[in-house]
Scaffold this motif. Structure first.
Motif, PDB file in Angstrom:
ATOM      1  N   ASN A   1       0.809  -1.225   0.000  1.00  0.00           N
ATOM      2  CA  ASN A   1       0.000   0.000   0.000  1.00  0.00           C
ATOM      3  C   ASN A   1       0.844   1.278   0.000  1.00  0.00           C
ATOM      4  O   ASN A   1       0.336   2.357  -0.308  1.00  0.00           O
ATOM      5  CB  ASN A   1      -0.939   0.005   1.216  1.00  0.00           C
ATOM      6  CG  ASN A   1      -1.959  -1.127   1.145  1.00  0.00           C
ATOM      7  OD1 ASN A   1      -2.351  -1.538   0.051  1.00  0.00           O
ATOM      8  ND2 ASN A   1      -2.385  -1.613   2.307  1.00  0.00           N
ATOM      9  N   ASN A   2       2.124   1.147   0.365  1.00  0.00           N
ATOM     10  CA  ASN A   2       2.984   2.334   0.437  1.00  0.00           C
ATOM     11  C   ASN A   2       3.463   2.808  -0.936  1.00  0.00           C
ATOM     12  O   ASN A   2       4.058   3.880  -1.050  1.00  0.00           O
ATOM     13  CB  ASN A   2       4.198   2.049   1.321  1.00  0.00           C
ATOM     14  CG  ASN A   2       3.828   1.946   2.786  1.00  0.00           C
ATOM     15  OD1 ASN A   2       2.883   2.604   3.231  1.00  0.00           O
ATOM     16  ND2 ASN A   2       4.544   1.119   3.529  1.00  0.00           N
ATOM     17  N   ARG A   3       3.234   1.998  -1.983  1.00  0.00           N
ATOM     18  CA  ARG A   3       3.725   2.373  -3.312  1.00  0.00           C
ATOM     19  C   ARG A   3       3.148   3.701  -3.789  1.00  0.00           C
ATOM     20  O   ARG A   3       3.845   4.496  -4.415  1.00  0.00           O
ATOM     21  CB  ARG A   3       3.384   1.272  -4.318  1.00  0.00           C
ATOM     22  CG  ARG A   3       4.253   0.038  -4.185  1.00  0.00           C
ATOM     23  CD  ARG A   3       3.892  -0.968  -5.256  1.00  0.00           C
ATOM     24  NE  ARG A   3       4.734  -2.152  -5.163  1.00  0.00           N
ATOM     25  CZ  ARG A   3       4.599  -3.231  -5.934  1.00  0.00           C
ATOM     26  NH1 ARG A   3       3.628  -3.248  -6.855  1.00  0.00           N
ATOM     27  NH2 ARG A   3       5.387  -4.268  -5.794  1.00  0.00           N
ATOM     28  N   ASN A   4       1.891   3.919  -3.526  1.00  0.00           N
ATOM     29  CA  ASN A   4       1.234   5.147  -4.005  1.00  0.00           C
ATOM     30  C   ASN A   4       1.035   6.184  -2.908  1.00  0.00           C
ATOM     31  O   ASN A   4       0.382   7.207  -3.125  1.00  0.00           O
ATOM     32  CB  ASN A   4      -0.117   4.789  -4.635  1.00  0.00           C
ATOM     33  CG  ASN A   4       0.055   3.918  -5.869  1.00  0.00           C
ATOM     34  OD1 ASN A   4       0.914   4.184  -6.701  1.00  0.00           O
ATOM     35  ND2 ASN A   4      -0.772   2.882  -5.982  1.00  0.00           N
ATOM     36  N   LYS A   5       1.568   5.921  -1.716  1.00  0.00           N
ATOM     37  CA  LYS A   5       1.418   6.869  -0.614  1.00  0.00           C
ATOM     38  C   LYS A   5       2.233   8.127  -0.876  1.00  0.00           C
ATOM     39  O   LYS A   5       3.389   8.051  -1.297  1.00  0.00           O
ATOM     40  CB  LYS A   5       1.870   6.217   0.691  1.00  0.00           C
ATOM     41  CG  LYS A   5       1.689   7.111   1.903  1.00  0.00           C
ATOM     42  CD  LYS A   5       2.114   6.385   3.178  1.00  0.00           C
ATOM     43  CE  LYS A   5       1.952   7.296   4.397  1.00  0.00           C
ATOM     44  NZ  LYS A   5       2.364   6.612   5.651  1.00  0.00           N
ATOM     45  N   LEU A   6       1.636   9.289  -0.639  1.00  0.00           N
ATOM     46  CA  LEU A   6       2.324  10.567  -0.833  1.00  0.00           C
ATOM     47  C   LEU A   6       2.757  11.127   0.519  1.00  0.00           C
ATOM     48  O   LEU A   6       2.012  11.060   1.501  1.00  0.00           O
ATOM     49  CB  LEU A   6       1.401  11.561  -1.542  1.00  0.00           C
ATOM     50  CG  LEU A   6       0.952  11.159  -2.954  1.00  0.00           C
ATOM     51  CD1 LEU A   6       0.031  12.234  -3.533  1.00  0.00           C
ATOM     52  CD2 LEU A   6       2.152  10.921  -3.863  1.00  0.00           C
ATOM     53  N   TYR A   7       3.948  11.685   0.552  1.00  0.00           N
ATOM     54  CA  TYR A   7       4.526  12.185   1.795  1.00  0.00           C
ATOM     55  C   TYR A   7       4.719  13.695   1.723  1.00  0.00           C
ATOM     56  O   TYR A   7       5.029  14.246   0.657  1.00  0.00           O
ATOM     57  CB  TYR A   7       5.885  11.525   2.064  1.00  0.00           C
ATOM     58  CG  TYR A   7       5.802  10.046   2.368  1.00  0.00           C
ATOM     59  CD1 TYR A   7       5.796   9.580   3.679  1.00  0.00           C
ATOM     60  CD2 TYR A   7       5.740   9.113   1.331  1.00  0.00           C
ATOM     61  CE1 TYR A   7       5.746   8.221   3.949  1.00  0.00           C
ATOM     62  CE2 TYR A   7       5.685   7.747   1.591  1.00  0.00           C
ATOM     63  CZ  TYR A   7       5.691   7.316   2.915  1.00  0.00           C
ATOM     64  OH  TYR A   7       5.628   5.970   3.188  1.00  0.00           O
ATOM     65  N   ASP A   8       4.593  14.323   2.890  1.00  0.00           N
ATOM     66  CA  ASP A   8       4.916  15.740   3.057  1.00  0.00           C
ATOM     67  C   ASP A   8       6.222  15.791   3.844  1.00  0.00           C
ATOM     68  O   ASP A   8       6.262  15.432   5.024  1.00  0.00           O
ATOM     69  CB  ASP A   8       3.796  16.451   3.815  1.00  0.00           C
ATOM     70  CG  ASP A   8       4.043  17.951   3.974  1.00  0.00           C
ATOM     71  OD1 ASP A   8       5.213  18.378   3.776  1.00  0.00           O
ATOM     72  OD2 ASP A   8       3.103  18.685   4.309  1.00  0.00           O
TER      73      ASP A   8
END
Length: 577
Positions: free
Chosen positions: A326-333
């Motif tokens: 699930n972290n493949r498409n996770k966006l980070y700030d």
């Protein structure tokens, strides 16, 4: 062994001699033992016939030697001087280089060139010595010939023949590079679908500029004339091909001519060319969008247009490299993350851009570790800048990465009046401006690979920079002392071929040892010539020498090496696969 009978006016003396072949293969004899004259033999051995006893003693020594063939006993006379101008110590480290030289079939190529040109000197002997000594003991061409006499296999090369050979090598320069590539494929892998290109320059110990020697931007910031080299390296870190240009040549136009040459002569079509920002002109990028070609080039974030710079500096919208599930498409700030927790991670963002009618992908990466590195470098520069406050004369010499860029001068008082004395202070605005780029790294490409793959490919550019360092530092390819352009070309051809041989040696050794260790070990591998008996190694046996012997299939680290065995080793190193 046999008895030698020496008859003089007053007595007859006897000695034991034996035949042997010297290191040049000539048959000669040596004295094994002096037995004395007839009177001394009768006194030491009462009741014997001196000549019969001497013959029997010679037979006995022969039988003992046959029983002890694995042992060699040498005798030395502490009062006997060694012959004048006789060399007794030789380098054998070159034998490993000689094996690769012949696997590359340079000897066959030299013989072919000789037949075509019908000159009298031995081109193979000259080229091989120039290459071995460029690695073992780099020096001027004349000095190279003298130093090469320390190799176990001597030479009779005359200086004028060596200089004539340089002219021949220059005329066959492209042909030799092509043969080096094609023959190298039979002994090591060559990943030619990924190519790295970079330029550097080499300075001369002269002040006059002409031909290839021109004034330009020296990498060493020297005022001397320079010559420029453009070099292609393959994906395995091996030099592929090069060209030389005058020192005042712009780097960007040098890529396409050499690339066209290797595509034609080396029969290459599918390739990704990796360059740094200085060689990433739009023309070079467009050229490598044709056919099966691609490009990866570094992109300065600072030099991007305003809207793309804003995209790169935006703290939001970052993805994590090598993410799974699930972290493949996770966006980070990035502004919300704990740097300590993500210190070993790399983030990226990508987009297509269209600049000057040319579409390409922009990939920007960010690393907290790289950010910390950038910050530490700038802090040191600020410290150096502050120390210059007391030396105003140095503050006007500002360059791109000079610490003085962080200093600003104040020529007015707080009331707006002209100050009698200029005051210097730290330019905090400039510091903050540069700090916003910390941790960022940009790449432009047309290759349809993952950001992780693109970044990994680009990261290996350090190897071509190391290649230039080896040429300049270890192989001392500069300063250049030659005057004629033809011989300057030949000089760099020998440097290129030496570099290829050395890089292949590194590959054979599985890249387990440093460049300095390998060269120093080969240089120290010497033997002492025990006339007629063999050669005693005088070097230290190490893990590296063991690995060399195991890799190349012969040993020179026994207590003594018989002439017969060493002769076979030398013969075997001259055989191609």
């Amino acid at each position: 062994m046999r008895v030698k009978r020496n008859v003089s006016k007053n007595s007859i003396s006897y000695s034991i001699i034996e035949s042997y072949r010297d290191r040049n293969g000539r048959s000669t004899t040596r004295v094994v033992e002096s037995l004395g004259n007839e009177e001394e033999i009768r006194r030491n051995h009462p009741g014997v016939d001196p000549e019969k006893w001497a013959n029997e003693y010679a037979r006995k020594l022969t039988e003992e030697k046959k029983k002890k063939t694995s042992q060699i006993i040498a005798k030395y006379n502490p009062t006997k001087q060694i012959p004048l101008n006789t060399r007794q110590s030789y380098n054998i480290g070159y034998l490993f280089l000689q094996k690769i030289y012949h696997e590359l079939k340079f000897d066959k190529l030299c013989q072919q060139i000789e037949r075509e040109n019908q000159f009298s000197f031995d081109l193979n002997a000259i080229l091989s010595r120039l290459l071995y000594m460029r690695i073992l003991n780099p020096s001027s061409k004349r000095s190279t010939l003298e130093q090469a006499k320390e190799l176990l296999e001597g030479h009779t090369i005359e200086p004028q023949h060596m200089y004539r050979a340089l002219d021949v090598l220059e005329k066959n320069m492209d042909r030799i590079q092509e043969a080096a590539y094609k023959n190298s494929k039979t002994i090591v892998s060559r990943q030619t679908d990924i190519l790295y290109y970079d330029c550097t320059n080499f300075f001369f110990e002269i002040e006059e500029a002409d031909g290839l020697k021109q004034y330009g931007m020296s990498k060493e910031h020297r005022p001397n004339p320079i010559v420029q080299m453009g070099l292609f390296m393959d994906g395995d870190g091996l030099p592929l091909a090069y060209n030389l240009n005058p020192g005042n040549t712009n780097e960007q136009p040098t890529l396409k001519p050499l690339q066209k040459r290797i595509m034609k002569e080396f029969n290459l079509s599918k390739m990704i060319v990796i360059t740094d920002a200085g060689l990433s002109s739009v023309g070079n990028r467009k050229y490598n969008t044709l056919g099966e070609r691609g490009f990866v080039t570094t992109q300065s974030i600072k030099m991007l247009p305003k809207h793309l710079k804003a995209f790169a500096l935006d703290k939001k919208g970052w993805k994590l490299t090598h993410a799974t599930g699930n972290n493949r498409n996770k966006l980070y700030d990035l502004s919300t993350l704990n740097p300590n927790k993500f210190m070993t991670h790399t983030f990226y963002k990508k987009r297509w851009i269209n600049e000057k009618g040319f579409e390409q992908r922009l990939i920007v990466t960010f690393s907290f570790k790289y950010q910390a590195y950038n910050q530490s470098i700038r802090e040191k520069q600020i410290e150096r800048a502050i120390k210059k406050f007391d030396n105003p004369s140095q503050l006007n010499k500002k360059k791109a990465n000079d610490p003085t860029r962080f200093i600003e001068s104040i020529n007015f008082t707080q009331d707006g009046e002209v100050a009698k004395k200029t005051h210097y202070t730290l330019n905090n605005a400039q510091v903050e401006k540069e700090a916003q780029y910390d941790g960022l790294y940009g790449v432009c490409t047309n290759v349809q690979s993952t950001p992780e793959e693109i970044v990994a490919i680009n990261h290996r550019r350090w190897e071509i920079e190391e290649t230039f360092r080896i040429m300049k530092t270890e192989m001392k390819s500069r300063p250049v002392y030659l005057q004629k352009d033809e011989r300057i070309q030949a000089h760099f051809l020998t440097c290129f071929l030496s570099l290829l041989i050395f890089r292949i040696l590194e590959k054979k050794l599985k890249e387990k040892f440093t460049c300095t260790d390998i060269i120093q070990t080969l240089k120290n591998m010497r033997v002492y010539d025990v006339q007629g008996q063999g050669y005693i190694p005088t070097y230290t046996r190490t893990h590296l020498t063991d690995y060399l012997h195991e890799t190349f299939g012969f040993r020179t680290d026994t207590e003594i090496i018989s002439p017969k065995i060493l002769k076979k080793i030398m013969k075997d190193t001259k055989k191609a696969k």
